[in-house]
Design a protein around this motif. Sequence first.
Motif, PDB file in Angstrom:
ATOM      1  N   LEU A  17       0.696  -1.219   0.239  1.00 11.94           N
ATOM      2  CA  LEU A  17       0.228  -0.025   0.446  1.00 11.94           C
ATOM      3  C   LEU A  17       0.744   1.797  -0.458  1.00 11.94           C
ATOM      4  O   LEU A  17       2.066   1.325   0.466  1.00 11.94           O
ATOM      5  CB  LEU A  17      -0.599   0.404   1.639  1.00 11.94           C
ATOM      6  CG  LEU A  17      -1.801   1.398   1.417  1.00 11.94           C
ATOM      7  CD1 LEU A  17      -3.131   1.165   0.558  1.00 11.94           C
ATOM      8  CD2 LEU A  17      -2.329   1.596   2.969  1.00 11.94           C
ATOM      9  N   ALA A  18       0.549   2.177  -1.004  1.00 18.92           N
ATOM     10  CA  ALA A  18       1.267   3.437  -0.785  1.00 18.92           C
ATOM     11  C   ALA A  18       0.327   4.606  -1.175  1.00 18.92           C
ATOM     12  O   ALA A  18      -0.479   4.320  -2.402  1.00 18.92           O
ATOM     13  CB  ALA A  18       2.197   3.065  -1.895  1.00 18.92           C
ATOM     14  N   ARG A  19      -0.065   5.750  -0.003  1.00 17.08           N
ATOM     15  CA  ARG A  19      -1.105   6.586  -0.292  1.00 17.08           C
ATOM     16  C   ARG A  19      -0.402   7.684   0.542  1.00 17.08           C
ATOM     17  O   ARG A  19      -0.189   7.254   1.801  1.00 17.08           O
ATOM     18  CB  ARG A  19      -2.567   6.275  -0.511  1.00 17.08           C
ATOM     19  CG  ARG A  19      -3.450   5.561   0.660  1.00 17.08           C
ATOM     20  CD  ARG A  19      -4.772   5.499   0.331  1.00 17.08           C
ATOM     21  NE  ARG A  19      -5.739   5.138   0.950  1.00 17.08           N
ATOM     22  CZ  ARG A  19      -5.607   3.804   1.672  1.00 17.08           C
ATOM     23  NH1 ARG A  19      -4.946   3.301   0.566  1.00 17.08           N
ATOM     24  NH2 ARG A  19      -6.282   4.053   2.661  1.00 17.08           N
ATOM     25  N   ASP A  20      -0.778   8.769   0.221  1.00 19.81           N
ATOM     26  CA  ASP A  20      -1.352   9.448   1.091  1.00 19.81           C
ATOM     27  C   ASP A  20      -2.668   9.966   2.347  1.00 19.81           C
ATOM     28  O   ASP A  20      -3.823   9.346   1.280  1.00 19.81           O
ATOM     29  CB  ASP A  20      -1.286  11.029   0.911  1.00 19.81           C
ATOM     30  CG  ASP A  20       0.266  11.197  -0.380  1.00 19.81           C
ATOM     31  OD1 ASP A  20       1.155  10.322   0.383  1.00 19.81           O
ATOM     32  OD2 ASP A  20      -0.192  12.064  -1.686  1.00 19.81           O
ATOM     33  N   VAL A  21      -2.984  10.224   3.386  1.00 19.79           N
ATOM     34  CA  VAL A  21      -3.660   9.578   4.436  1.00 19.79           C
ATOM     35  C   VAL A  21      -3.457  10.822   5.533  1.00 19.79           C
ATOM     36  O   VAL A  21      -2.790  12.142   5.526  1.00 19.79           O
ATOM     37  CB  VAL A  21      -3.198   8.614   5.363  1.00 19.79           C
ATOM     38  CG1 VAL A  21      -3.882   7.331   4.357  1.00 19.79           C
ATOM     39  CG2 VAL A  21      -2.147   7.963   5.696  1.00 19.79           C
ATOM     40  N   ASP A  22      -4.830  11.048   6.640  1.00 18.15           N
ATOM     41  CA  ASP A  22      -4.427  11.849   6.761  1.00 18.15           C
ATOM     42  C   ASP A  22      -3.827  11.463   7.925  1.00 18.15           C
ATOM     43  O   ASP A  22      -2.998  12.309   8.939  1.00 18.15           O
ATOM     44  CB  ASP A  22      -5.844  12.405   7.170  1.00 18.15           C
ATOM     45  CG  ASP A  22      -6.611  13.586   6.408  1.00 18.15           C
ATOM     46  OD1 ASP A  22      -5.866  14.192   5.480  1.00 18.15           O
ATOM     47  OD2 ASP A  22      -7.664  12.898   6.399  1.00 18.15           O
ATOM     48  N   MET A  23      -3.496  10.294   8.466  1.00 16.06           N
ATOM     49  CA  MET A  23      -3.466  10.307  10.339  1.00 16.06           C
ATOM     50  C   MET A  23      -2.971   8.683   9.947  1.00 16.06           C
ATOM     51  O   MET A  23      -4.207   8.115   9.521  1.00 16.06           O
ATOM     52  CB  MET A  23      -3.625  10.308  11.040  1.00 16.06           C
ATOM     53  CG  MET A  23      -3.551  10.091  12.417  1.00 16.06           C
ATOM     54  SD  MET A  23      -3.947  10.113  13.940  1.00 16.06           S
ATOM     55  CE  MET A  23      -5.678   9.328  13.928  1.00 16.06           C
ATOM     56  N   VAL A  24      -2.067   7.616  10.747  1.00 18.87           N
ATOM     57  CA  VAL A  24      -1.928   6.455  10.900  1.00 18.87           C
ATOM     58  C   VAL A  24      -2.012   5.909  12.009  1.00 18.87           C
ATOM     59  O   VAL A  24      -0.232   6.966  12.884  1.00 18.87           O
ATOM     60  CB  VAL A  24      -0.918   5.934   9.995  1.00 18.87           C
ATOM     61  CG1 VAL A  24      -0.524   4.605  10.103  1.00 18.87           C
ATOM     62  CG2 VAL A  24      -0.495   6.392   8.645  1.00 18.87           C
ATOM     63  N   VAL A  25      -2.099   5.081  12.726  1.00 21.96           N
ATOM     64  CA  VAL A  25      -1.449   4.750  14.209  1.00 21.96           C
ATOM     65  C   VAL A  25      -1.495   3.522  13.693  1.00 21.96           C
ATOM     66  O   VAL A  25      -1.951   1.974  13.223  1.00 21.96           O
ATOM     67  CB  VAL A  25      -3.192   4.917  14.737  1.00 21.96           C
ATOM     68  CG1 VAL A  25      -2.701   4.172  16.524  1.00 21.96           C
ATOM     69  CG2 VAL A  25      -4.048   6.328  15.076  1.00 21.96           C
ATOM     70  N   VAL A  26      -0.358   3.136  14.872  1.00 23.94           N
ATOM     71  CA  VAL A  26       0.818   2.376  14.712  1.00 23.94           C
ATOM     72  C   VAL A  26       0.942   1.579  15.946  1.00 23.94           C
ATOM     73  O   VAL A  26       0.915   2.320  16.688  1.00 23.94           O
ATOM     74  CB  VAL A  26       1.964   2.084  14.219  1.00 23.94           C
ATOM     75  CG1 VAL A  26       2.962   1.406  13.951  1.00 23.94           C
ATOM     76  CG2 VAL A  26       1.832   2.997  12.658  1.00 23.94           C
ATOM     77  N   PRO A  27       0.820  -0.250  15.720  1.00 26.09           N
ATOM     78  CA  PRO A  27       1.179  -0.299  17.184  1.00 26.09           C
ATOM     79  C   PRO A  27       2.544  -0.475  17.632  1.00 26.09           C
ATOM     80  O   PRO A  27       3.260  -2.208  17.452  1.00 26.09           O
ATOM     81  CB  PRO A  27       0.607  -2.292  17.009  1.00 26.09           C
ATOM     82  CG  PRO A  27       0.747  -2.376  15.338  1.00 26.09           C
ATOM     83  CD  PRO A  27       0.720  -1.183  14.488  1.00 26.09           C
ATOM     84  N   GLY A  34      -0.092   7.026  16.945  1.00 27.29           N
ATOM     85  CA  GLY A  34      -0.157   8.095  16.166  1.00 27.29           C
ATOM     86  C   GLY A  34       0.970   8.804  15.002  1.00 27.29           C
ATOM     87  O   GLY A  34       1.409   9.412  15.791  1.00 27.29           O
ATOM     88  N   VAL A  35       0.435   8.679  13.817  1.00 23.90           N
ATOM     89  CA  VAL A  35       1.688   9.640  13.083  1.00 23.90           C
ATOM     90  C   VAL A  35       0.633  11.008  12.043  1.00 23.90           C
ATOM     91  O   VAL A  35      -0.177  10.146  11.207  1.00 23.90           O
ATOM     92  CB  VAL A  35       2.414   8.478  12.128  1.00 23.90           C
ATOM     93  CG1 VAL A  35       2.992   9.321  10.936  1.00 23.90           C
ATOM     94  CG2 VAL A  35       3.345   7.913  12.695  1.00 23.90           C
ATOM     95  N   LEU A  36       0.724  11.859  12.411  1.00 23.84           N
ATOM     96  CA  LEU A  36       0.441  13.448  11.649  1.00 23.84           C
ATOM     97  C   LEU A  36       1.853  13.375  10.965  1.00 23.84           C
ATOM     98  O   LEU A  36       2.313  13.666  11.152  1.00 23.84           O
ATOM     99  CB  LEU A  36      -0.593  13.608  12.641  1.00 23.84           C
ATOM    100  CG  LEU A  36      -1.627  13.638  13.325  1.00 23.84           C
ATOM    101  CD1 LEU A  36      -2.148  14.249  15.097  1.00 23.84           C
ATOM    102  CD2 LEU A  36      -2.937  13.019  12.796  1.00 23.84           C
ATOM    103  N   PRO A  37       1.023  14.778  10.127  1.00 25.87           N
ATOM    104  CA  PRO A  37       2.080  15.313   8.931  1.00 25.87           C
ATOM    105  C   PRO A  37       2.526  16.410  10.372  1.00 25.87           C
ATOM    106  O   PRO A  37       1.911  16.707  11.068  1.00 25.87           O
ATOM    107  CB  PRO A  37       0.818  16.480   8.007  1.00 25.87           C
ATOM    108  CG  PRO A  37      -0.552  16.287   8.103  1.00 25.87           C
ATOM    109  CD  PRO A  37      -0.940  14.999   9.507  1.00 25.87           C
TER     110      PRO A  37
END
Length: 133
Positions: A17-27, A34-37
């Motif tokens: 997967l490769a795309r621009d998103v608003d946020m990612v939450v990682v375990p 959470g990862v934000l810009p």
Amino acid sequence: MSDKVRFELVSPERLLLARDVDMVVVPGSEGHFGVLPGHAPLIATMRPGVIEVYEGQTVVDRLFVAGGMVEVTEASCIVLAEDALNLKDVNRGDAEARAKAAREDLSLARDEAERLSAERKIAEAEALLQAVA
């Protein structure tokens, strides 16, 4: 600075997967994050669990990872996963079958290395069971 984070999920076989998103939450190994810009640069290990991908306030993808590494920069979040599954493609029966097979592997382990490998597979299978519950 962009208002999106470039998210890439990579397995040993391919880019998943490769795309621009608003946020990612990682375990992460030490807990979810959470990862934000604009996130501070970070390299971390992951435990088996679910990555949640957000568009706005909505989770648009839930992806199970068996563990791995994550690299975060101000503009990106790159996950190098040992194994990854889209939870849309997994049902409870699949997860239960994985757990059963992992427990059988443990009962058949002939040495310490096989026992440790089986225990790791059990932990991954249990995390997957929780994710599909």
